[in-house]
Design a protein around this motif. Sequence first.
Motif, PDB file in Angstrom:
ATOM      1  N   ARG A 169       0.819  -1.208   0.000  1.00 11.31           N
ATOM      2  CA  ARG A 169       0.000   0.000   0.000  1.00 11.31           C
ATOM      3  C   ARG A 169       0.856   1.263   0.000  1.00 11.31           C
ATOM      4  O   ARG A 169       0.561   2.230  -0.705  1.00 11.31           O
ATOM      5  N   ASP A 170       1.929   1.245   0.795  1.00 12.85           N
ATOM      6  CA  ASP A 170       2.763   2.433   0.943  1.00 12.85           C
ATOM      7  C   ASP A 170       4.214   2.201   0.547  1.00 12.85           C
ATOM      8  O   ASP A 170       5.062   3.055   0.807  1.00 12.85           O
ATOM      9  N   ILE A 171       4.506   1.060  -0.062  1.00 11.85           N
ATOM     10  CA  ILE A 171       5.901   0.726  -0.332  1.00 11.85           C
ATOM     11  C   ILE A 171       5.997  -0.219  -1.523  1.00 11.85           C
ATOM     12  O   ILE A 171       5.091  -1.029  -1.764  1.00 11.85           O
ATOM     13  N   ILE A 172       7.061  -0.087  -2.293  1.00 11.25           N
ATOM     14  CA  ILE A 172       7.403  -1.036  -3.358  1.00 11.25           C
ATOM     15  C   ILE A 172       8.780  -1.582  -3.028  1.00 11.25           C
ATOM     16  O   ILE A 172       9.707  -0.819  -2.745  1.00 11.25           O
ATOM     17  N   LYS A 173       8.934  -2.890  -3.063  1.00  7.87           N
ATOM     18  CA  LYS A 173      10.211  -3.524  -2.755  1.00  7.87           C
ATOM     19  C   LYS A 173      10.796  -4.161  -4.013  1.00  7.87           C
ATOM     20  O   LYS A 173      10.080  -4.802  -4.776  1.00  7.87           O
ATOM     21  N   THR A 174      12.101  -3.957  -4.213  1.00  6.03           N
ATOM     22  CA  THR A 174      12.797  -4.589  -5.334  1.00  6.03           C
ATOM     23  C   THR A 174      14.072  -5.254  -4.832  1.00  6.03           C
ATOM     24  O   THR A 174      14.625  -4.869  -3.804  1.00  6.03           O
ATOM     25  N   GLN A 175      14.516  -6.254  -5.584  1.00  5.57           N
ATOM     26  CA  GLN A 175      15.793  -6.907  -5.296  1.00  5.57           C
ATOM     27  C   GLN A 175      16.626  -6.915  -6.564  1.00  5.57           C
ATOM     28  O   GLN A 175      16.152  -7.333  -7.623  1.00  5.57           O
ATOM     29  N   THR A 176      17.869  -6.476  -6.435  1.00  6.56           N
ATOM     30  CA  THR A 176      18.766  -6.306  -7.585  1.00  6.56           C
ATOM     31  C   THR A 176      20.124  -6.895  -7.272  1.00  6.56           C
ATOM     32  O   THR A 176      20.592  -6.824  -6.131  1.00  6.56           O
TER      33      THR A 176
ATOM     34  N   ARG B   7       9.492   4.468  -1.475  1.00  8.59           N
ATOM     35  CA  ARG B   7       8.324   5.115  -0.872  1.00  8.59           C
ATOM     36  C   ARG B   7       7.819   6.300  -1.684  1.00  8.59           C
ATOM     37  O   ARG B   7       6.711   6.782  -1.439  1.00  8.59           O
ATOM     38  N   GLN B   8       8.610   6.771  -2.625  1.00  7.59           N
ATOM     39  CA  GLN B   8       8.174   7.861  -3.488  1.00  7.59           C
ATOM     40  C   GLN B   8       7.706   7.276  -4.818  1.00  7.59           C
ATOM     41  O   GLN B   8       8.496   7.062  -5.739  1.00  7.59           O
TER      42      GLN B   8
END
Length: 329
Positions: free
Chosen positions: A296-303, A321-322
């Motif tokens: 809802r308030d966050i996107i998570k990525t793994q690189t 978060r932006q």
Amino acid sequence: MSEIREAPVLDRILTLEIVRVVERAAVSAARLRGHGNEKAADQAAVDAMRRELNQLPIKGRVVIGEGERDEAPMLYIGEEVGNNQGPKVDIALDPLEGTTLCAKNQPNSLAVIAIADEGSLLNAPDVYMDKIAIGPGYPKGLVDLDRTPAENLDALAKAKGVSVADLNVCILDRPRHAKLIEDVRAAGAAIRLIGDGDVQGIIHITDPDETGMDIYMGIGGAPEGVLAASALRCIGGQMQGRLVINNEEQLQRAIRMGISDPSKKFELIELAGGDVTFAATGVTDGNMLSGVKFGRDIIKTQTVVMRSSTGTVRWVETEHRQFEKFHLD
């Protein structure tokens, strides 16, 4: 005491900037996971990657991209990217490796890029390439495209101190590999068939203890071969590739792109030379990387980001978060 050479500050900054490039592409594609529209997902990744590349302090030229200029409106082979303020570099990219995997929300779809010194990456045409690859720690020339599968497997087994029956071979699951699969099984080795994503498949053979894959064999895309070679330059290993030319049009395309001998067997350093930086972000969950997670308030990525000159491999887990930076609605 030998002098320790520090990497230039600009290069260190670029390493982190490249992470942002693949993160943006992965998030844009991931918004269309499972919707069954390969073209839309690929276009979303292309748009995002191009937008971010043009903000980098480089004078970049795409040598492996979405196709030739008349086939691809953006990130085409020969396109110049960057803000024209930094070093001249070659760029190989696949904004969405595994478009079908993304469209079906299946494992191992990635956003991938490699950047190297100008003139260092093979300008490979969009044709097939016969490839063989193993991980680091073996004598040079242990495997070779001109040997039979049985000969290569025997050499690898002896080098590992195991029997051929203990080896696992990574092969793309395609009808064209029926004879190869038959030969590998006749030699006594096991096979791990993968549906798509031979860049990730080749990377997997560099850590057989973790992945269970010892060697990659078979025919996949030539552009993917250059991307995989870029990763191997960073983490170690051996690879050979030879273009598979099936008709006159493909032959002329290879010649037009500067390959004077289309039957040449390319060694790893010829596929990806110079100082190479490689990065990939997971779009869908996979064996190597987790896919994009939307909250809802966050996107998570793994690189994962690698550098050949230092042998550094960084795993970057990011919480975003932006949302406006992804141009989300």
